[in-house]
Design an enzyme around this catalytic site. Structure first.
Site, PDB file in Angstrom:
ATOM      1  N   CYS A   3       0.863  -1.284   0.171  1.00  0.00           N
ATOM      2  CA  CYS A   3      -0.027  -0.111   0.028  1.00  0.00           C
ATOM      3  C   CYS A   3       1.040   1.263   0.136  1.00  0.00           C
ATOM      4  O   CYS A   3       2.108   1.154   0.165  1.00  0.00           O
ATOM      5  CB  CYS A   3      -1.029   0.120   1.194  1.00  0.00           C
ATOM      6  SG  CYS A   3      -0.111   0.339   2.835  1.00  0.00           S
ATOM      7  N   CYS A   6       3.372   1.665   2.885  1.00  0.00           N
ATOM      8  CA  CYS A   6       4.506   0.882   2.514  1.00  0.00           C
ATOM      9  C   CYS A   6       5.688   1.984   1.986  1.00  0.00           C
ATOM     10  O   CYS A   6       6.664   1.843   2.354  1.00  0.00           O
ATOM     11  CB  CYS A   6       4.329  -0.164   1.757  1.00  0.00           C
ATOM     12  SG  CYS A   6       3.243  -1.381   2.545  1.00  0.00           S
ATOM     13  N   ASP A 401       8.186  28.422 -32.208  1.00  0.00           N
ATOM     14  CA  ASP A 401       9.231  29.076 -33.165  1.00  0.00           C
ATOM     15  C   ASP A 401       9.109  28.701 -34.578  1.00  0.00           C
ATOM     16  O   ASP A 401       8.829  27.571 -34.742  1.00  0.00           O
ATOM     17  CB  ASP A 401      10.859  28.603 -32.634  1.00  0.00           C
ATOM     18  CG  ASP A 401      11.892  29.030 -33.444  1.00  0.00           C
ATOM     19  OD1 ASP A 401      12.099  30.319 -33.498  1.00  0.00           O
ATOM     20  OD2 ASP A 401      12.474  28.422 -34.241  1.00  0.00           O
ATOM     21  N   ASP A 608      13.305  23.797 -31.511  1.00  0.00           N
ATOM     22  CA  ASP A 608      14.255  22.861 -31.974  1.00  0.00           C
ATOM     23  C   ASP A 608      15.535  23.221 -32.070  1.00  0.00           C
ATOM     24  O   ASP A 608      16.488  22.337 -32.456  1.00  0.00           O
ATOM     25  CB  ASP A 608      13.524  22.242 -33.323  1.00  0.00           C
ATOM     26  CG  ASP A 608      14.096  23.021 -34.546  1.00  0.00           C
ATOM     27  OD1 ASP A 608      14.008  24.316 -34.363  1.00  0.00           O
ATOM     28  OD2 ASP A 608      13.967  22.591 -35.682  1.00  0.00           O
ATOM     29  N   ASP A 612      16.922  28.115 -29.016  1.00  0.00           N
ATOM     30  CA  ASP A 612      15.686  28.206 -28.466  1.00  0.00           C
ATOM     31  C   ASP A 612      15.797  27.733 -26.948  1.00  0.00           C
ATOM     32  O   ASP A 612      14.781  27.709 -26.164  1.00  0.00           O
ATOM     33  CB  ASP A 612      14.802  27.004 -29.073  1.00  0.00           C
ATOM     34  CG  ASP A 612      14.430  27.635 -30.515  1.00  0.00           C
ATOM     35  OD1 ASP A 612      14.338  28.672 -30.647  1.00  0.00           O
ATOM     36  OD2 ASP A 612      14.139  26.739 -31.384  1.00  0.00           O
TER      37      ASP A 612
END
Length: 712
Positions: A3, A6, A401, A608, A612
């Site tokens: 659980c 634990c 972008d 990318d 950036d």
């Protein structure tokens, strides 16, 4: 672990170790994620700490934990169900026979103490450290019912042996179903691992130069090795094609089913499938450097982290069991004070202990994150953390972008114009393309490459040049070797530099192209500009659809580009973008993000490139394109393996759906306990039904999390 308590117990003991910097224990996938100082702490110290609170550590490469646990609980359920059948039947058989009663009592003891032994041993181990978990509640509840019934059996009072055994039966059944569900939720990593190739065909040369094929384990491959990949086989590791051509199935990377054509010099990735043809691949990456290994690492990382919303559940789990034990004790005291009857006080007390379920709280968030991160990976969306999912669900503005995200990132010729006033000099379109092709093929500039490609498609001829000179920011100039005529390809500044005049007709057409947001490149022959190329970075096919979908989701879309305002306006109008930021220098991109954040927007930035990275880091959510630079990917919190804008939509939809599921899970986990614990305390719920309800609460949470497998 049985659980959320634990997981909390393990996390607490690990955090207290000297040299431990951070510790996160995930109940849903049975893993502990640790960062520690090896100078102060060893793996043996960590193992001892875990064992000190009654838990064990599986060795690397151990069998699937969930399958193993599911098998254990199924066996326990089967044995307890068979042995409990006579005990349950005794409820309907009125026999005042000592032998019969003794047999029922002994069967109950076997069921409770043997098939429920794991609950009791866990309870007593934790009791020594004054720690409590779900096992404590089950052990206390069943032992109370058993001990009371043994006393009642000899005292001639009503017994509750069936209550004790059926609780064990139903909880073993529930745990079996829970582990099966958890196994389904954690399937993503297993699926990714199963993609890894085990064997490869390496090509080697002997002393005579003869090529020899040998089957080896993939672990033996090193960068520079050449491997042979036949039709239908998987690429063993990341590499580059050195011979042959083929179509590859890269669905495991991008989530796209369409094959990708590859030729000599193209990159290929481990675990992608060669659909046709025979290719030779030079290995460039091995081990943890491969794309598949990085995907697995990212998915594991996402599953190891906790979303901020989970911290509330963790706090509740930390005090949940002691509170329930206190409520159970109070229930017994109140019932006994009101009735003076131990028998009447026992059942509601046991019901309170059994109905309470910390498991549902512990599973609510991590199972949803596990399923979502796995689903994302399958569809080419890599989520780096649970927090990323939570943040993605709040996005109300996306900044793209332009280059490489909404557009193809490479310019294309979209129009040409040959000056008719120069036709008398023989400047036809054929001659215009020949001059342009001759110059463009000698340059590596993206515009020149686009012009050269266009000329090739038009079957344009070319000639040898001398005195080739490329001027940065302007273009390229040279002389025709055969006729010594000066020729040039570039912008207006280059035409002025080489002394080439531009006719009014040509200037008007150049202005018209520029108004459409296109880049204009002039071609001159001698002292006269003879024609122009119009070039533009065209929008990706799915860009407009992506922006339309984002608008439907109530998300504002902005475009950020270094292009001039006219070019930016042209692409922005075409795609239906809300805000356009043009002529933005790389260093100023982060300011645009800050500006929108200052307006109260929760911003996602999609990019990318290396430039950036600051904007990706500043945004509330950075979304990197997997086809971009390593820096952009590293800075991002979410990575799209394919540079397709529609993936941004899918990613945000997945995040929103997952966040909604997490909130539903937590709501029902809290409400379940808030409603049923008082009902049990009032004596309106039999302990047996409590055990069924407790098991169903955990299963329902995991089942609800599995809904995140669907991306709309």
């Amino acid at each position: 672990m049985h659980c959320a308590s634990c997981a909390k117990i393990n996390e607490d003991v690990l955090k207290k170790l000297p040299g431990m910097k951070s510790a996160s224990v995930n109940y849903a996938n049975n893993h502990a994620y640790l960062e520690f100082d090896e100078a102060q702490l060893t793996l043996e110290d960590i193992k001892k700490a875990v064992k000190s609170v009654g838990y064990g550590i599986a060795a690397p490469g151990a069998a699937d934990t969930e399958k193993k646990e599911a098998r254990k609980y199924f066996l326990r359920f089967l044995i307890s169900a068979i042995l409990s059948t006579p005990v349950a039947a005794s409820m309907f058989i009125m026999m005042d026979n000592v032998l019969f009663k003794t047999a029922i009592m002994l069967l109950t003891m076997v069921v409770v103490l043997v098939t429920g032994w794991h609950f009791h041993i866990s309870f007593f181990k934790k009791l020594r450290r004054l720690q409590f978990s779900m096992d404590s509640l089950i052990s206390l509840g069943t032992l109370t019912a058993l001990i009371y019934s043994i006393w009642a059996n000899f005292a001639g009072k009503e017994v509750y042996f069936e209550t004790a055994v059926l609780i064990i039966v139903f909880i073993n059944l529930g745990k079996w179903l829970e582990h099966k569900s958890k196994g389904r939720a954690s399937q993503a990593i297993k699926n990714l691992l199963s993609l890894q190739v085990k064997k490869a065909t390496r090509l080697t040369k002997n002393d005579k130069g003869d090529v020899k094929e040998e089957q080896i384990d993939v672990e033996q491959l090193r960068p520079g090795d050449i491997v042979l990949v036949r039709s239908g086989e998987k690429i063993p590791l990341d590499g580059e094609i050195t011979d042959g051509e083929s179509s590859l199935d890269e669905a495991m990377l991008t989530g796209e089913s369409m094959p990708v054509y590859k030729n000599i010099g193209d990159e290929v990735y481990g675990a992608t499938i060669n659909l046709d043809g025979i290719i030779q691949v030079k290995i460039t990456k091995t081990g943890e450097d491969t794309v598949l290994a990085q995907i697995i690492q990212m998915v594991e990382s996402a599953q190891s982290t906790k979303a901020p919303i989970q911290h509330l559940a963790d706090k509740v789990a930390g005090v949940f069991v002691p509170i329930i034990m206190g409520i159970a004790a109070l229930t017994f005291i109140i019932w006994f004070a009101l009735t003076g009857d131990i028998e009447a006080s026992i059942l509601p007390t046991v019901a309170v202990l059994i109905i309470a379920c910390p498991c549902a709280l512990g599973l609510a968030t991590p199972t949803a994150i596990m399923v979502a991160s796995g689903t994302g990976a399958k569809n080419g969306i890599l989520i780096k953390s649970g927090e990323t999912l939570e943040k993605s669900g709040k996005i109300d503005a996306v900044i793209f972008d332009k280059t490489g995200t909404l557009t193809e990132g490479t310019p294309k010729v979209t129009g040409i114009f040959v000056d008719s006033s120069t036709d008398s000099a023989g400047n036809t379109e054929e001659k215009f393309l020949k001059v342009a092709h001759s110059l463009a093929k000698n340059s590596h500039h993206p515009l020149s490459k686009a012009i050269a490609l266009f000329a090739i498609t038009k079957n344009a001829d070319h000639t040898e040049l001398t005195e080739i000179k490329e001027s940065g920011g302007m273009g390229i100039a040279a002389k025709c070797k055969a006729h010594k005529t000066a020729i040039a390809l570039g912008n207006k500044k280059l035409m002025e530099s080489v002394g080439a005049s531009i006719s009014p007709e040509l200037a008007a057409q150049a202005a018209s192209f520029a108004d459409q947001g296109k880049t204009v490149s002039f071609v001159s022959h001698g002292d006269q500009a003879v024609g122009i190329f119009a070039l533009s970075d065209s929008a990706k096919q799915s860009s407009k659809q992506a922006i339309t979908e984002l608008h439907k989701m109530g998300i504002e879309v902005a475009l950020l580009t270094g292009d001039n305002q006219k070019t930016a306006d042209a692409i922005g109008t075409e795609l239906g973008i809300d805000k356009i930021f043009a002529e933005v220098m790389p260093k100023d991109k982060v300011d645009v993000v800050k500006k929108m954040q200052a307006q109260g927007k929760f911003v996602a930035f999609v990019g990318d490139g290396i430039n950036d990275a600051p904007a990706l880091a500043q945004a509330n959510l950075g979304i990197g394109i997997g086809t971009g630079t390593d820096v952009a990917i590293e800075t991002s919190e979410m990575v799209l393996m394919k540079g397709d804008p529609i993936k941004v939509v899918s990613a945000i939809k997945l995040a929103r759906r997952t966040y909604k599921i997490i909130k539903e899970n937590l709501f029902w986990a809290f409400v379940y306990n808030l409603i049923f614990v008082p009902i049990a305390g009032l004596g309106l719920l039999q302990p047996v039904f409590g055990s069924i309800a407790m098991s169903l609460s955990s299963i329902s949470v995991v089942s609800n999390s599995l809904r995140a497998k669907k991306i709309k």
